[in-house]
Structure formats: structure tokens, C-alpha cells
Design an enzyme around this catalytic site. Structure first.
Site, short mmCIF file in Angstrom:
data_model
loop_
_atom_site.label_atom_id
_atom_site.label_comp_id
_atom_site.label_asym_id
_atom_site.label_seq_id
_atom_site.Cartn_x
_atom_site.Cartn_y
_atom_site.Cartn_z
N GLY A 1 0.83 -1.04 -0.04
CA GLY A 1 0.23 -0.05 0.00
C GLY A 1 0.84 1.26 0.08
N ASN B 1 1.53 3.07 -2.57
CA ASN B 1 0.84 4.21 -3.27
C ASN B 1 -0.37 4.64 -2.72
OD1 ASN B 1 2.10 4.73 -5.93
ND2 ASN B 1 2.01 2.44 -6.38
N HIS C 1 1.38 2.17 -13.65
CA HIS C 1 2.33 1.27 -14.15
C HIS C 1 3.43 1.32 -13.97
CE1 HIS C 1 3.27 -2.32 -16.39
NE2 HIS C 1 4.14 -1.48 -16.96
N ASN D 1 -4.76 3.45 -13.21
CA ASN D 1 -3.84 2.60 -12.78
C ASN D 1 -2.54 3.25 -12.78
OD1 ASN D 1 -2.96 0.03 -11.97
ND2 ASN D 1 -2.01 -0.07 -14.06
#
Length: 208
Positions: free
Chosen positions: A12, A14, A110, A108
Site C-alpha cells: 500500500g 501508493n 504502471h 492505474n
């Protein structure tokens, strides 16, 4: 004020970057209203609880069919009136059914500069192993909208990060997190909540 759901599977970091950005006022027009984990032991759940954010665990193996899992996920998002879904290291497939319901409302992060080192099989350390094997001099991170193509949605933000000669997948992963992911993801959420991201013909435009 937009309600944000963050979907997690691991530590976690991010998520923590988003929690910190909310606490400092960077994200002004949205609030993290729900954290959904694909694992019961994800440390991200502890981060959410410490911040006073409601949490739920949704295990794919708990559902016989993908459609049943989709229905459960959509029910949770509806219950909390979610308007933005953030995938922050989420390791469960998001199906077309969910994507269609939240078109250009799922983002998202990446750990590479899309279209390099992305698509099926490119996740976690695999991304950085591939980058080092190719001998690239820069890598980085990308925040993008999620569509039916793996890592194929409209790109919102990117940031390059230098690859050092003695890098390992682990050191490169950490540097990209610190220099790119933890900065780009809160910024993208900030822009989305402020209504400053426009999608036109499969590309994004950031409004002033």
C-alpha cells in the site's frame, strides 16, 4: 466532493501517497471513501484503518464465476457512491463489465513508460527485470485510464527515471516508486477530481 475507492493487494505505498496527498490538501475535490483489498493480509488495509478509511476484502477465489465477482465489486462501489476507482498495485483482473460501468473513471499506475514493458505478464518486479535485461537507460512510471486492453488505456501522466549501471530489479523498483509513482498518482487524482482531464480520441488533454 468525489468519492474515491482505492483497490490494493500488497503493502500500500501508493495508497499511502494518496492518503498523504489528501491530508496535505493536494487533493481538494475528492476523498478516499473506501479501500478494497484482494488479500486479507495486505498491509495496505492497516494503512487505511490508521487513516480512518473504511475497508473491505474481496477475494476472487470466493466467487465461482467472474460475473459473480464483478457483481460484488460493483455493489461495493455503488454502496459507497464511488466516482473514481484507483488501482494501486491491485493484482486481480478488472473485467470489461466493471470497466464499461466506470469508463474513464478507473486509473492505474504502471511502473514503466508505456508502451514499453507493459501488457500481460508485466507486473511487479517482472517489469524491472525486463527493463534491465533490455539495457534501457531510462525507465519510469505511467498513470493511465483503464480500458479493455491491458495497460492500453489513455495515458494521463508519465515521468522518466534514470536506470543506474548497478541497478537490481529491487533498487530500480524503489527508485521509480520514490521518484515517479508516489508523485504521479496523487497528481493524477488531483487533476481528475478538479475536472481537468479530458479524453478525446483515445488521448488525454490536461486543462489549465
Amino acid at each position: 466532493m468525489l468519492n474515491i475507492a482505492v483497490l490494493v493487494s500488497g503493502g500500500g505505498t501508493n495508497l499511502q501517497a494518496l492518503i498523504d496527498a489528501q491530508a496535505t490538501g493536494q487533493i481538494q475535490n475528492g476523498a478516499i471513501s473506501l479501500v478494497i483489498s484482494s488479500r486479507t493480509d495486505a498491509f495496505a488495509l492497516e494503512r487505511a484503518k490508521k487513516a480512518g478509511i473504511p475497508t473491505r476484502v474481496l477475494l476472487r477465489k470466493g466467487f465461482a464465476e467472474q460475473a459473480d465477482y464483478d457483481a460484488a465489486l460493483l455493489a461495493l462501489l455503488k454502496e459507497f457512491q464511488i466516482q473514481l476507482v484507483v488501482l494501486a498495485g491491485f493484482m486481480t483482473i478488472i473485467s470489461e463489465t466493471v470497466i464499461r460501468q466506470y469508463e474513464n473513471q478507473i486509473i492505474n499506475v504502471h511502473p514503466a513508460l508505456i508502451p514499453s514493458f507493459c501488457g500481460p505478464g508485466f507486473y511487479g518486479l517482472h517489469v524491472h527485470e525486463a527493463a534491465l535485461e533490455k539495457g534501457v537507460k531510462v525507465s519510469g512510471a505511467t498513470v493511465h485510464f483503464v480500458n479493455e486492453v491491458c495497460d492500453g488505456g489513455p495515458i494521463i501522466l508519465q515521468k522518466a527515471v534514470e536506470v543506474l549501471p548497478d541497478d537490481t530489479p529491487e533498487t530500480l523498483q524503489r527508485r521509480i516508486m520514490e521518484q515517479a509513482e508516489w508523485k504521479l498518482l496523487p497528481r493524477a487524482v488531483e487533476l481528475f477530481c478538479a475536472g481537468k482531464i479530458v479524453v478525446e480520441n483515445g488521448r488525454t488533454r490536461i486543462l489549465d
